[in-house]
Design an enzyme around this catalytic site. Structure first.
Site, PDB file in Angstrom:
ATOM      1  N   GLY A   1      15.626   5.998   5.670  1.00  0.00           N
ATOM      2  CA  GLY A   1      16.156   5.710   4.342  1.00  0.00           C
ATOM      3  C   GLY A   1      15.360   4.594   3.712  1.00  0.00           C
ATOM      4  O   GLY A   1      14.853   3.702   4.377  1.00  0.00           O
TER       5      GLY A   1
ATOM      6  N   LYS B   1       4.820   4.770  11.990  1.00  0.00           N
ATOM      7  CA  LYS B   1       4.904   4.970  13.447  1.00  0.00           C
ATOM      8  C   LYS B   1       3.689   5.664  14.019  1.00  0.00           C
ATOM      9  O   LYS B   1       3.288   5.430  15.150  1.00  0.00           O
ATOM     10  CB  LYS B   1       6.154   5.770  13.802  1.00  0.00           C
ATOM     11  CG  LYS B   1       6.145   7.152  13.195  1.00  0.00           C
ATOM     12  CD  LYS B   1       7.479   7.828  13.218  1.00  0.00           C
ATOM     13  CE  LYS B   1       7.462   9.009  12.273  1.00  0.00           C
ATOM     14  NZ  LYS B   1       7.545   8.660  10.844  1.00  0.00           N
TER      15      LYS B   1
ATOM     16  N   LYS C   1       7.886   7.361  18.383  1.00  0.00           N
ATOM     17  CA  LYS C   1       8.735   6.164  18.425  1.00  0.00           C
ATOM     18  C   LYS C   1       9.006   5.706  19.864  1.00  0.00           C
ATOM     19  O   LYS C   1       8.956   4.512  20.160  1.00  0.00           O
ATOM     20  CB  LYS C   1      10.039   6.420  17.681  1.00  0.00           C
ATOM     21  CG  LYS C   1       9.814   6.558  16.162  1.00  0.00           C
ATOM     22  CD  LYS C   1      11.066   7.035  15.473  1.00  0.00           C
ATOM     23  CE  LYS C   1      10.899   7.139  13.963  1.00  0.00           C
ATOM     24  NZ  LYS C   1      12.044   7.850  13.341  1.00  0.00           N
TER      25      LYS C   1
ATOM     26  N   ILE D   1      17.004  -1.023  11.959  1.00  0.00           N
ATOM     27  CA  ILE D   1      17.547  -1.609  13.193  1.00  0.00           C
ATOM     28  C   ILE D   1      16.542  -2.580  13.799  1.00  0.00           C
ATOM     29  O   ILE D   1      15.414  -2.195  14.058  1.00  0.00           O
ATOM     30  CB  ILE D   1      17.838  -0.518  14.249  1.00  0.00           C
ATOM     31  CG1 ILE D   1      18.661   0.613  13.651  1.00  0.00           C
ATOM     32  CG2 ILE D   1      18.506  -1.110  15.460  1.00  0.00           C
ATOM     33  CD1 ILE D   1      18.780   1.819  14.589  1.00  0.00           C
TER      34      ILE D   1
ATOM     35  N   LEU E   1       0.843  -1.195   0.000  1.00  0.00           N
ATOM     36  CA  LEU E   1       0.000   0.000   0.000  1.00  0.00           C
ATOM     37  C   LEU E   1       0.878   1.245   0.000  1.00  0.00           C
ATOM     38  O   LEU E   1       1.570   1.524   0.970  1.00  0.00           O
ATOM     39  CB  LEU E   1      -0.921   0.035   1.231  1.00  0.00           C
ATOM     40  CG  LEU E   1      -1.719  -1.226   1.575  1.00  0.00           C
ATOM     41  CD1 LEU E   1      -2.716  -0.936   2.702  1.00  0.00           C
ATOM     42  CD2 LEU E   1      -2.440  -1.770   0.355  1.00  0.00           C
ATOM     43  N   GLY E   2       0.860   1.989  -1.092  1.00  0.00           N
ATOM     44  CA  GLY E   2       1.659   3.210  -1.182  1.00  0.00           C
ATOM     45  C   GLY E   2       2.972   2.933  -1.889  1.00  0.00           C
ATOM     46  O   GLY E   2       3.728   2.040  -1.488  1.00  0.00           O
ATOM     47  N   TYR E   3       3.252   3.692  -2.964  1.00  0.00           N
ATOM     48  CA  TYR E   3       4.470   3.464  -3.735  1.00  0.00           C
ATOM     49  C   TYR E   3       5.392   4.672  -3.611  1.00  0.00           C
ATOM     50  O   TYR E   3       5.968   5.147  -4.576  1.00  0.00           O
ATOM     51  CB  TYR E   3       4.114   3.178  -5.202  1.00  0.00           C
ATOM     52  CG  TYR E   3       5.221   2.477  -5.955  1.00  0.00           C
ATOM     53  CD1 TYR E   3       5.654   1.216  -5.556  1.00  0.00           C
ATOM     54  CD2 TYR E   3       5.807   3.066  -7.073  1.00  0.00           C
ATOM     55  CE1 TYR E   3       6.661   0.568  -6.254  1.00  0.00           C
ATOM     56  CE2 TYR E   3       6.823   2.418  -7.777  1.00  0.00           C
ATOM     57  CZ  TYR E   3       7.249   1.170  -7.362  1.00  0.00           C
ATOM     58  OH  TYR E   3       8.240   0.522  -8.055  1.00  0.00           O
TER      59      TYR E   3
END
Lengths: 405, 405
Positions: free
Chosen positions: B296, B99, B199, B130, B6-8
Site C-alpha cells: 500500500g 525488494k 523478501k 512493518i 526516483l520514480g513518481y
C-alpha cells in the site's frame, strides 16, 4: 568493553547467561568483546562460577573507569534511581528492565544521559523481549501515532486465557498461576493493573514525546471479571483482555488500563497465555503490531543485552529519544466515550422498561443464565453511562465491561 | 536536508505525501527540515503541485551536492541499480522499497555505502510499513536467530483468506483481487511466490549475516490450492498460508516459499486479508512477531520516510548491517523433513492397503467429499514423501499440502 550488572535476580542472572551463551555473535554485532566485570548484589553467591565478580558497594563500579555500561536489574525506584543517576553522571551508559524507574524518572534520566554523552536505554522495561521501545524511537518516525494499545502483562493474560478456555473462576486460575510462578504471592501489582499502567505510561510518553504520568492513568484490574463474562464474550465473538491504551481523539488524549471486550478479529484478541503484544496506530502506516514473550528471564535479558550492544555501538553518542519532562494533559477518563456490556439481575419483565428509560436504545443479548438481563449500551461518555446505571437504582449490576466494537 | 525521489508511481508519490503531511513531526525527529528537491520520472506531471521538481536526467540529481538522500522507488533491477550505485558512490545515502534490487545486489550496495560513509537502507523492501529490517539489525542483536518465517505477500494472503472464509475458488477470488487493484493484471509474481521469495531472501540474509540467493530458494505458489483444501484445513483446526521461511536445523539451513497448513493457534494463522507478519525465533527471546500492512502507498512510504529520517540522523556515519557477500550454502530442499496432507482419488477399499504399503503409518482423515481418501503422513524428508507418492502410481493425487503440526 566492561559491563556491570546491578542485581543478580531473574533478569540480572539472565543477562549474564545471554552474554555468555551468545558471546561470539554478540561480539560481532557490538564490534568488540563484552565482558561482565562486576555483579552488584547484597547476597553472597559463593557457589557461583562468577563469584569473583560480586561486589556489594556501588562505588566500586562507579569509580571504575573501565566500566562503560551498567545493566540495572534491581527493580523498584530506590536504590535503582540513585545508582543509575550516579552512573550516568560518570558518563556510563545505563540499560534497564525496570519499568517503575523508567515510568517515574524516565525524562530526567534521559536528560542526564544526554548531558553526559552517554545513553539511558530501556527496551526491556516494556514487553520483555519484544522490540517496541526501539521501533517507536527509530522506525515509526515518519508517522504521527494516534493510538497505542497493548496487552502488557503476561500474568493477567494467562489468567484471562485460562478463564476463557477452561471456564474457570479468577480465584481458581490465580492460584494455579501462583503455583506455576507466573503470579507473585502478592499478585496485586499484576491483577490490579499497576504493572500494565507503568508500561502504557512509558509507551504513551514515547509516542507523544512528552511525559505521561502513570498516576493519572485510569486503572482497573481484572479481579471483577467472572467466568460467565467470558462465556458471554465467546458467544458474542469477543475476547476479554486487559488493555493498556492511550488514544489521541478529537476530545483530547485519554489513557487507561482496563479489561476490555474486543472482537475476535481484533489483532490483540488472539494473543493468548503469557504473551504480550502492542498495537500501534500511525496516521500513515496504519496498524502495526509487535508480539512476543512479555516476561521471563531470557526474553527480558535478551532485550537488556540488545541495549548493551547498542550502548557499545554508540559510545560518546547520545541516541535521540523524545520524552520531555513536560507533562501531557490527559483528559479526565470519565469523559471518554465508551460502550458497556452490562449484566443485570432480573429478567425482561422486571428490567426492560427500566433499562429503556435509563439508556434509550440498547442491544439486548440473550441471557446465558437464569435471572439475568443482558445488554450492550450505545456509545457515550463513561460518566453518562455510569449515571444511567445509577438510575437503575435497586436493580443489581452483576457486571459491566468496557467494549470495543 | 534535500531529498530526491526516483520514480513518481505509488510509492514515490506516497513518499512525497508523507513528507508533506507529517512535515512538522518529521522535522523534529530528523533534527532538521527535509525537503524534496527533485523527483525523477520520465513521464510529465504538468498538473502536479510539484511540477517544478520533476527532472528526467539522473545526473542532475547525482551532480547536485545539496542532495544528501535519494529515495529510490522505481522498482526492478535496472535502471535502479545503476542509479543507486551512482548515488552511493557520490556519498549520497539511498533508501529503497525495491525488494528485487535489494535481494539481487544488497550486499554489494551495502559495501559501496560503507566505503563512501553513507547508508543504504531498505526497511520498505519487506513487509511495507512493518518495522522488520531495523529490529533484525539493531534490536534482536543479543539472539542467534534460528528461524524466520513470514506471510510476506498481501495479494496471496487476501486470496487465501477469501477462499477460506467465503468458500470460493482461487480463480474466482483472483479475479476479484485484480478488480480491487490488490493483484496485477499479470499476477504471476505474487501467486507463484516470486515476490515472497525475494523478501524471505532479504530477511534470511540479515538473520544469517550472509547472502541467501533467492534463486536457490524452493518456491511454490498458491495456484494449486483448491477451495476443498481450505475446508479440510478448517475442519482440522488449521489455516493454509503462503509462508516464506528460512530455518537452521541440525541437518543444515533450509529456505522455502510454499503454501503451508498451520494450526489455528500458530501466531501467523490469524493474519488475514492483505496483512503481513514476520515471526522470528531467537535462542534467547523465543518467538517474536511483527504484524502490519505489507503493502500500500502510505504504509510503504512511511517505511521509506523513516529510513530517510535515519539517513538524516546518520550523516557521514555508516549504520552497521551484517550481510556479507559470502553465500549461504542452503541444503537441497528435497532433504527437508516435512509432513504432507494428501488427498487421493478413491476410497478406503481401493486405497487403504496401497497407502499403508507405500507410507506405513499415516493419520486417516474423514473425507469431506465422495470418492476421496485423505491422510496425513508421518514426518520424513520431502524426497522420501515424493517417492512414496510415486509408488501409488495410478492412484490420482488430488492435492498435497505441506503441513506444520
Amino acid at each position: 568493553m566492561k559491563v556491570a550488572v546491578l542485581g543478580y535476580g531473574t533478569v540480572g542472572s539472565g543477562v549474564v547467561e545471554v552474554l555468555m551463551t551468545n558471546q561470539e555473535s554478540i561480539e560481532k554485532k557490538a564490534g568488540e568483546r563484552l565482558e561482565v566485570k562486576y555483579i552488584l548484589d547484597l547476597r553472597d553467591f559463593d557457589e557461583s562460577p562468577f563469584k569473583d565478580k560480586f561486589v556489594k558497594d556501588i562505588n566500586v563500579i562507579l569509580e571504575d573507569e573501565e566500566v562503560k555500561v551498567v545493566a540495572e536489574a534491581l527493580g523498584g525506584v530506590e536504590p535503582a534511581y540513585t545508582f543509575v543517576k550516579g552512573a550516568l553522571l560518570k558518563g556510563k551508559s545505563v540499560v534497564t528492565s525496570n519499568k517503575e524507574l523508567v515510568a517515574t524518572h524516565g525524562p530526567e534520566l534521559l536528560e542526564v544521559a544526554k548531558n553526559n554523552q552517554c545513553n539511558f536505554l530501556f527496551e526491556a522495561s516494556v514487553g520483555g523481549g519484544i522490540p517496541i521501545i526501539r521501533p517507536l524511537n527509530n522506525a515509526l518516525t515518519a508517522d504521527e501515532i494516534y493510538e497505542i494499545t497493548g496487552i502488557l502483562n503476561g500474568t493477567t493474560n494467562f489468567i484471562l486465557t485460562k478463564m476463557k478456555t477452561e471456564g474457570r473462576s479468577f480465584e481458581d486460575v490465580l492460584k494455579e498461576a501462583q503455583e506455576l510462578g507466573y503470579a507473585e504471592r502478592n499478585p496485586e501489582a499484576d491483577v490490579e493493573g499497576h504493572d500494565a499502567c507503568r508500561k502504557i505510561a512509558i509507551l504513551a510518553s514515547l509516542a507523544l514525546g512528552e511525559h505521561v504520568d502513570y498516576k493519572e492513568i485510569f486503572t482497573n484490574g481484572i479481579t471483577q471479571i467472572q467466568k460467565e463474562d467470558m462465556d458471554y464474550a465467546t458467544s458474542l465473538g469477543y475476547s476479554v483482555k486487559l488493555l493498556g491504551s492511550c488514544k489521541r481523539t478529537d476530545d483530547g488524549i485519554y489513557a487507561s488500563v482496563q479489561p476490555t471486550m474486543i472482537p475476535q478479529n481484533h489483532p490483540l484478541a488472539n494473543v493468548e497465555d503469557v504473551f504480550n503484544a502492542v498495537l500501534v496506530k500511525g496516521n500513515m502506516v496504519g496498524d502495526v503490531m509487535f508480539y512476543g514473550r512479555g516476561a521471563g528471564k531470557l526474553p527480558t535479558a535478551s532485550a537488556v543485552v540488545a541495549d548493551i550492544i547498542d550502548a557499545a555501538k554508540h559510545k560518546q553518542t547520545n541516541i535521540m529519544c523524545f520524552w520531555s519532562r513536560e507533562k501531557v494533559a490527559l483528559e479526565p477518563y470519565e469523559g471518554c466515550k465508551a460502550t458497556y456490556f452490562v449484566r443485570l439481575k432480573g429478567n425482561a419483565v422486571s428490567n426492560e422498561q427500566r433499562v429503556q428509560e435509563a439508556f434509550g436504545k440498547v442491544e439486548c443479548i440473550t441471557p446465558l443464565k437464569e435471572d439475568e438481563y443482558v445488554f450492550i449500551t450505545e456509545r457515550a461518555p463513561i460518566q453518562e453511562l455510569e449515571e444511567k446505571l445509577n438510575n437503575l437504582k435497586d436493580i443489581e449490576v452483576i457486571s459491566k465491561i468496557y467494549m470495543e466494537k
